[in-house]
Enzyme design. Structure first.
Site, mmCIF file in Angstrom:
data_model
loop_
_atom_site.group_PDB
_atom_site.id
_atom_site.type_symbol
_atom_site.label_atom_id
_atom_site.label_comp_id
_atom_site.label_asym_id
_atom_site.label_seq_id
_atom_site.Cartn_x
_atom_site.Cartn_y
_atom_site.Cartn_z
ATOM 1 N N CYS A 162 84.839 -20.313 78.790
ATOM 2 C CA CYS A 162 84.319 -21.079 77.575
ATOM 3 C C CYS A 162 82.892 -21.251 77.901
ATOM 4 O O CYS A 162 82.307 -21.826 76.992
ATOM 5 C CB CYS A 162 85.197 -22.390 77.386
ATOM 6 S SG CYS A 162 86.818 -22.168 77.473
ATOM 7 N N HIS A 295 80.617 -30.359 75.350
ATOM 8 C CA HIS A 295 81.873 -29.438 75.424
ATOM 9 C C HIS A 295 82.942 -30.072 74.722
ATOM 10 O O HIS A 295 83.494 -29.449 73.724
ATOM 11 C CB HIS A 295 82.175 -29.149 76.891
ATOM 12 C CG HIS A 295 83.287 -28.097 76.837
ATOM 13 N ND1 HIS A 295 83.024 -26.716 76.455
ATOM 14 C CD2 HIS A 295 84.269 -27.954 77.501
ATOM 15 C CE1 HIS A 295 83.966 -25.879 76.667
ATOM 16 N NE2 HIS A 295 84.940 -26.646 77.293
ATOM 17 N N HIS A 332 87.909 -24.770 69.216
ATOM 18 C CA HIS A 332 87.193 -24.313 70.165
ATOM 19 C C HIS A 332 87.357 -22.781 70.212
ATOM 20 O O HIS A 332 88.316 -22.005 70.096
ATOM 21 C CB HIS A 332 88.105 -24.741 71.504
ATOM 22 C CG HIS A 332 87.532 -24.500 72.936
ATOM 23 N ND1 HIS A 332 86.481 -23.303 73.204
ATOM 24 C CD2 HIS A 332 87.846 -24.872 74.186
ATOM 25 C CE1 HIS A 332 86.265 -23.506 74.322
ATOM 26 N NE2 HIS A 332 86.817 -24.279 74.983
#
Length: 405
Positions: A162, A295, A332
């Site tokens: 990620c 995040h 996400h």
């Protein structure tokens, strides 16, 4: 502030659950809504959650017919890349422009490879088209952008979970600083697919409803899909060709947790190191950071660890710096998460407005951030975008506004 010649942003583009283009993304982020909802990309009847940030079908006529033979991830990347290049007023073919492509991706065209495998398992191999297998490579989105725009410089793909999109930003900045390229298209692209959806379900880290980062009663993350691309140039190059400076990439940093394959370091040590290195690279004192795009996945472990990492850098001031998570709106996006969050941060800088994190409820007392709850005007001189990935990969980018209209 670092007064060395900097890297500037002259264009950006995006595809997300809010639509094809950066404009619908920006409007929705300031509206405080979520696009995470039931989706149709594949059958998810056997999973714990049934929501995701699925991109809609492209508007009629917006894609050349040839694009329809490509994977979803490639199509997302091409649309975002074309939009960014057009905004930057780049030529349609970049062969003579000393351009490079620096991309992040987690699965490439895995969805299409899954479809091939499904047909093969059903003993329909003779009727299963082989073409989609070409796109299963994690580098396929970057390669597609390079082919579409005629890029003859370096084409590099980062696949570090990620953090990939933000790491790609750092690679692009370095290539510009080293003089390897004059124009860098940097971003990321990923589509929903069974392997990641099933994996996060198996880890029990997904929420049954849209994710709610940093809330006390959060229950997990929501996946999404899409792409984002930024055009980066050295400032003198951009000025020489009359390009408008939309934003600035002041610096980027990266660090590893060296802790666990999936769990972040509980004290956010890698996250703190990445932020400190990004600030050092940018020549920016920590006191100058006015906004954080976190995040913020909405999982119990990540949100607390991220807060602790930020606290290690900013001290008690972290509770006063406005902070948001784009993932509450679009989900996400894995390898492209850092890219679309960089675009979101640049939009906030351009508008001088804070974007809220969708949802309600109290902030977790173990992570007492100053969560933005509604769009509000602000004076943002420096912003931080942070990405934390599986395997302890951490990356941060320091961004600033460009020319005012």
């Amino acid at each position: 502030m670092n007064d060395r010649p900097g890297v500037v942003v002259t264009g950006w583009g995006a595809v997300s659950a809010w639509g094809w283009g950066a404009a619908p993304l920006g409007r929705a982020l300031f509206g405080g809504d979520t696009a995470i909802a039931p989706f149709t990309r594949f059958d998810h009847a056997g999973y714990e959650t049934h929501v995701a940030g699925e991109a809609p079908d492209p508007p009629d006529g917006s894609e050349p017919a040839a694009w329809r033979r490509l994977s979803w991830a490639e199509r997302f990347a091409l649309a975002a890349g074309r939009e960014a290049a057009a905004q930057a007023r780049l030529p349609e073919r970049l062969g003579d422009a000393r351009a490079g492509v620096f991309f992040g991706s987690s699965t490439g065209g895995m969805l299409e490879a899954e479809e091939f495998y499904k047909r093969w398992r059903g003993r329909c191999l003779e009727r299963a088209p082989r073409a989609p297998l070409v796109a299963h490579r994690v580098s396929a989105p970057a390669d597609a952008v390079a082919r579409s725009l005629g890029v003859t410089g370096p084409v590099e793909t980062v696949s570090s979970a990620c953090a990939s999109g933000t790491l790609a930003l750092g690679l692009a900045q370095r290539a510009l600083a080293d003089g390897r390229v004059d124009v860098a298209l940097t971003g990321g692209a990923d589509s929903l697919c069974r392997i990641t959806f099933g994996g996060f379900n198996a880890l029990r880290s997904v929420a049954a409803e849209p994710c709610r980062p940093f809330r006390a009663d959060r229950t997990g993350l929501s996946l999404g899909e899409g792409a984002a691309v930024l055009v980066l140039e050295r400032e003198e190059t951009a000025r020489a060709r009359g390009a408008r400076v939309l934003g600035r990439l002041l610096g980027a940093g990266a660090a590893a947790d060296s802790h666990h394959m999936t769990a972040p370091h509980p004290e956010g040590r890698g996250a703190a190191l990445a932020v400190e290195r990004a600030l050092t690279a940018a020549g920016v004192e920590r006191e100058r950071v006015d906004f954080i795009n976190a995040h913020g996945t909405g999982t119990d472990l990540n949100d607390v660890a991220e807060y602790r990492g930020l606290h290690a850098v900013f001290g008690e001031r972290v509770g006063t710096i406005p902070l948001t998570s784009t993932k509450g709106s679009v989900g996400h996006l894995l390898g492209s998460a850092g890219s679309i969050e960089a675009v979101a941060t640049l939009i906030a800088l351009a508008e001088q407005r804070l974007q809220p994190t969708p949802g309600d409820g109290e902030v977790d007392p173990e992570a007492p951030v100053r969560l933005v709850r509604r769009a509000e005007p602000a004076s943002i001189g420096v912003a931080l975008s942070l990405s934390l990935g599986f395997g302890g990969c951490n990356a941060a980018a320091v961004l600033a506004p460009g020319d005012r209209a």
